[in-house]
Each structure stands twice: as C-alpha cells, then as structure tokens.
Design an enzyme around this catalytic site. Structure first.
Site, PDB file in Angstrom:
ATOM      1  N   ASP A 200       0.828  -1.200   0.000  1.00  0.00           N
ATOM      2  CA  ASP A 200       0.000   0.000   0.000  1.00  0.00           C
ATOM      3  C   ASP A 200       0.869   1.259   0.000  1.00  0.00           C
ATOM      4  O   ASP A 200       1.846   1.343   0.752  1.00  0.00           O
ATOM      5  CB  ASP A 200      -0.887  -0.029   1.254  1.00  0.00           C
ATOM      6  CG  ASP A 200      -1.973   1.030   1.228  1.00  0.00           C
ATOM      7  OD1 ASP A 200      -2.784   1.008   0.296  1.00  0.00           O
ATOM      8  OD2 ASP A 200      -1.999   1.871   2.154  1.00  0.00           O
ATOM      9  N   GLU A 263       2.156  -0.093  -4.869  1.00  0.00           N
ATOM     10  CA  GLU A 263       1.125   0.865  -5.285  1.00  0.00           C
ATOM     11  C   GLU A 263       1.778   2.238  -5.424  1.00  0.00           C
ATOM     12  O   GLU A 263       2.260   2.796  -4.441  1.00  0.00           O
ATOM     13  CB  GLU A 263      -0.011   0.949  -4.267  1.00  0.00           C
ATOM     14  CG  GLU A 263      -1.136   1.842  -4.779  1.00  0.00           C
ATOM     15  CD  GLU A 263      -2.040   2.437  -3.708  1.00  0.00           C
ATOM     16  OE1 GLU A 263      -3.143   2.883  -4.050  1.00  0.00           O
ATOM     17  OE2 GLU A 263      -1.648   2.476  -2.529  1.00  0.00           O
TER      18      GLU A 263
END
Ligand code: NOJ
Ligand code: CA
Length: 528
Positions: A200, A263
């Site tokens: 993330d 990401e």
C-alpha cells in the site's frame, strides 16, 4: 531463463468485503473466497490479490490495521486463512496479500504506546512534531482525504502525522525498529505460504527529513480534491524510499523470491525508478496509466510507447484497468468499449491486473446518500471522489442478494443484477464474462501474448493495432475505439485468421488484406 509466474500470469484483485459472504452478515469473508476458488480457476486467472483482512476498526475498511499478524473476525481467522491458501495452491492459484506499512490504525498497540508520552520507547515509531510558533500544524501538508495531515495530541502536547485519516497515523520508517518489526510481519506471512505482497502507498513511506512546506499546485481548481491544492514535492517519493523498498525485497529473497508489487501513483518517469537499483526494488511497480487515460487510440498508443521506452533493462511491465479506489472501467468508457479495454488489458506486454466484477461489466453503481460508507466521500462530499461505487458486491446469480449473501449486503447491487451475474453470463457466449474468460485462456496458451515482444502497427485516429511476437509466432491485435465501423489495412499475411472477436464470433475467419471492424470491435488475429 524461463519467466516467473507473476510475469506470465494474470492477477485478480478481490475486495474481500464484496466477493462472497459465507455467514450471512452481508459482508464478504475469507471462507467466501475459498468457496469461489473454482470460479477463479474456471475464469483462468493465476493469482489473487486480496485487499486487507487484518484486524481493524475499519475506518478505512481495513487500510487501518491494529494487528499485522492476525485476521479480523469479520473476515475469518488464521485458520480460515490457512485453509484458503492451501486450497488455492491445490488449484494452482497464488495468494498475494495487501501489506500496509505506511500507517497503522490509531488503535494499534504501537500507536497507543507511542502517544502515551514523549519518553515512551515507541515514541519514534510514529512521526511527532511540535506545533508551529502560532500553535498550528508543523507545515502545510494536506491529507489525501482532505484537511491537514497533522492531528493534535493534547495528552503529549505534539502533533502526529497522518497522510490519510487521523485514525491512520503514519509509521516512522526512519526508525530502525520499525523496519525490523515490519520485516518480521513479512516473514510471518511468507512462512504461512503467501506468494507475494501488494504494498500500500509504497511511494509515501519516506517523507522529507526537514518537513519542508509543499509548493502550491498552479493547476488546482476548487472542484478537485483538496490534496491536489499542493504538489507533493516533500511528502512523497523521496530518494530514501528506495533503500526501504530494497530492504523489503531482501526479506522476500530469504524465501523463494515471492512477488513484490508497489502501489505508486506517479508520472511514468518517476514510476519506473521503483524497479530499484539493479532491479532490487518492486518487481511490479503498479502501472496505473490506463486508470485516467483519455480513451482514444492515439493517446493510448502514445502512453504504451512511452511506458515501454521508460522501462529499465529487464524491468517487467504491468497494466491495471480498475481498482477499489477508482471508477470501474465500464463506468469510465461505457459497456461497449469495456470489451475493447478488456482485450487491450489482456493482450498488452506485461502482467495484467483484473478487478473483480469487471468481468461482469459492472459500471457505475449509484449509492444513495444514506448508504455511503467511504470515509473520503464523507469528508469531501460533492466532488465525486467516493469509492463505494467501485466496491459493490460480486454478483453470482439471480437470487435475492445475487448469491453474494443471504442478507442485505453492505453496499447495494447493480439494478440489473438479475441479468448481470456469473450464472447467467457464463451461459451466454457473447457476454463480456465469456470474452474475458476466452482472453485469459488464450493468453495462457499463447506465448506471444504471455511473454512475447510488443510492436506498434498503427495509431490512426480511431484504431490501435499492435503485434505480439514470440519467435515466429505472431499475433496481431486490432482495436476499434469508436462506435462506427472501421477498416484497417495492416501487414497481415493472406492466411491470417481471427482467433477472437470482442463480439464472441468470427473465430477462424480469414481477414484478407483489409480488416473490417464493427463498432467497438476488437480482434485478435493469428498471423500464419
Ligand atoms: C491506498 C488504498 O488502495 C486505499 O484504498 C486506501 O484508502 C489508502 N491507500 C490508505 O491506505
Ligand atoms: Ca461474512
């Protein structure tokens, strides 16, 4: 060297709250995913990335973690996780976990200790700063969900930093103990058998050491989210981040080289730096260019060429069409072009990531104001930033609640769910579901698509055409980006035949020197 599974395979993203509910609470869970593994094998994907399932107060639906080594009871238990991974592996499906290292939940024991006092040994695990001389926040940085990134902690008399919600304090990756603890988390899941991680907001992990003010964004307009008011010059994408990523990568190398996906929302030239020095960064820095691309053939051609040209030597490409944070592809380009987009995604060079529900062509789902759940939508209403429309339940059949649950789901179904579901569409050879399944199986069986080179043939105003080649095997892809019929003459052999049309017909037809395309048609053509 033979390619790795994460190079030739297709990744399928599951938003676990919305895939399959197994216990009738209206929320998807791990046991539900396990029950649907046969579907995923039938569809033809190779790996599943599951958005976070760790214990969480769910302020940001799992992206606020209180225990990195557990499973939230809403989703199941470590036992249900082990069972899922075992059965997935039996069915040749890999499992990729979502790793959330940038921030924890405000309720994580580490943060509770950290805020207890300035002298606590965990104080430096988070980012604490004194107030500015006027008592305000230490700098001008803006949270991704709007407002200041700094929250005042009256108890210890300092501000803490949160790039997202105040309930998501950022960890301090300059603290060696934080790195060590998070590396142990990776090892915990690697020992349990996971095949990789999607990390993330990996480009956020390091912030400017001096916390300088971010400059204004001259292009910001009031109808854009507040975060865009400033350029993220000092808050993200700092040079030191690459050493942090290399550290994670080394942990993976202790095992069998499981995949590391990052990401990253950055322009291509910055994005490709995340492959790291000597490719010791992320294996796959997520390439999100298609998420906002103007949907025209010349523009898409241009971005593919630029991306291919920017990749470092040996860096493996990847493509993402939708995810849980952005409007779905069918919502962006409409149902007819969604088929063209599927053919594009599954015939480009590099690992494709397919988002659950896109295979049903789910478009924008209207969310009534009283059903809005996304914290961003609640904090910045009226801007259209809400992510609930892309997170609605998977639709399995025409029964009440679409076979997703026996209970009203946490988000609504599409109004047409009785027709738009796996049971109905899997029997209709002309459905987008059957198209995507055919594309996945074709890709798997044809090396030009799964590992061959990419070569642009045409970027005429309405048609994008390219060739994929592996040795003497050549496949041509021709995509009509318009709702009008088109003709395309390209370097096709007289024996070239259609392998697949986005309409689901014409298989085996000879194309001749000029290919005719129906409105919104994409063709996969085998050169003989
Ligand atoms: C990116 C995730 O994809 C998104 O859903 C989340 O809100 C933020 N990171 C914060 O973790
Ligand atoms: Ca459930």
């Amino acid at each position: 060297m033979s390619p790795m599974w994460w190079q030739t395979g297709t990744i399928y993203q599951i938003y676990p709250r919305s895939f399959q509910d197994s216990n009738g609470d209206g929320i998807g869970d791990l046991e539900g995913i396990r029950q649907r593994l046969d579907y995923l094998a039938w569809l033809g994907v190779d790996a599943i990335w599951i958005s976070p399932v760790y214990p969480s107060p769910m302020h940001d639906f799992g992206y606020d973690v209180t225990d990195y080594c557990g499973i939230d009871p809403i989703f199941g238990s470590l036992e249900s996780f082990d069972r899922l991974i075992e059965e997935a592996h039996q069915k040749q499906l890999k499992i990729i976990l979502d790793f959330v290292p940038n921030h924890t939940s405000i309720e994580h024991p580490w943060f509770k200790a950290s805020r207890r006092s300035r002298a606590d040994p965990k104080r430096d695990w988070y980012i604490w700063r004194d107030a500015a001389p006027d008592g305000g926040p230490p700098n001008n940085w803006i949270s991704n969900f709007g407002g200041s990134t700094w929250a005042w902690d009256a108890g210890s008399g300092q501000y803490y930093y949160h790039a997202y919600l105040a309930e998501q304090p950022d960890l301090n990756w300059r603290t060696p103990d934080v790195r060590a603890a998070m590396h142990e988390v990776l090892r915990f899941w690697l020992r349990r058998g996971v095949d990789g991680f999607r990390v993330d907001v990996i480009w956020h992990l390091m912030k400017d050491a001096a916390f300088r003010d971010n400059p204004r964004n001259p292009d910001w307009t009031t109808d854009a989210p507040e975060i865009d008011r400033l350029l993220q010059t000092y808050s993200t994408d700092q040079p030191e981040v690459h050493e942090v990523i290399a550290g994670m990568r080394l942990v993976l190398e202790e095992f069998d080289g499981q995949v590391l996906i990052g990401e990253i929302y950055l322009p291509v030239e910055r994005l490709v730096t995340y492959y790291g020095t000597n490719l010791m960064g992320a294996h796959l820095p997520f390439n999100f260019q298609l998420l906002n691309a103007a949907w025209t053939a010349p523009h898409i051609a241009e971005l593919i060429v630029r991306y291919e040209g920017a990749l470092p030597q040996g860096g493996w490409p990847n493509w993402v069409l939708s995810n849980h944070d952005r409007p779905r592809i069918a919502a962006r380009v409409g149902p007819a072009q969604a088929r063209v987009a599927a053919m594009l995604l599954l015939t480009l060079r590099g690992t494709p990531t397919l988002y659950y529900g896109d295979e049903l062509g789910i478009g924008h789902v209207e969310i009534a104001p009283d059903r809005i759940r996304d914290p961003w939508a609640k904090r910045e209403p009226g801007l259209g930033v809400g992510r609930d429309p892309s997170r609605t339940p998977m639709q399995w059949d025409a029964s009440a609640f679409a076979g997703f649950s026996t209970h009203e789901p946490w988000l609504p179904l599409t109004p047409d769910y009785e027709a738009r579901n796996v049971a109905v569409m899997s029997k209709d050879k002309t459905s987008i579901l059957c198209l995507i399944r055919s594309l996945l199986h074709y890709r798997r069986g044809h090396a030009p698509l799964s590992q061959g080179g990419w070569h642009l043939l045409s970027r005429e105003s309405d048609i994008l055409a390219y060739e994929r080649r592996n040795g003497d095997d050549r496949i041509v892809v021709v995509l009509n980006f318009t709702a009008d019929p088109q003709a395309w003459s390209g370097p096709l052999s007289t024996k070239a035949r259609i392998a697949l049309s986005t309409y689901g017909d014409r298989r085996g037809d000879f194309v001749g020197p000029a290919v005719s395309l129906r409105p919104n048609e994409g063709l996969l053509i085998e050169q003989a």
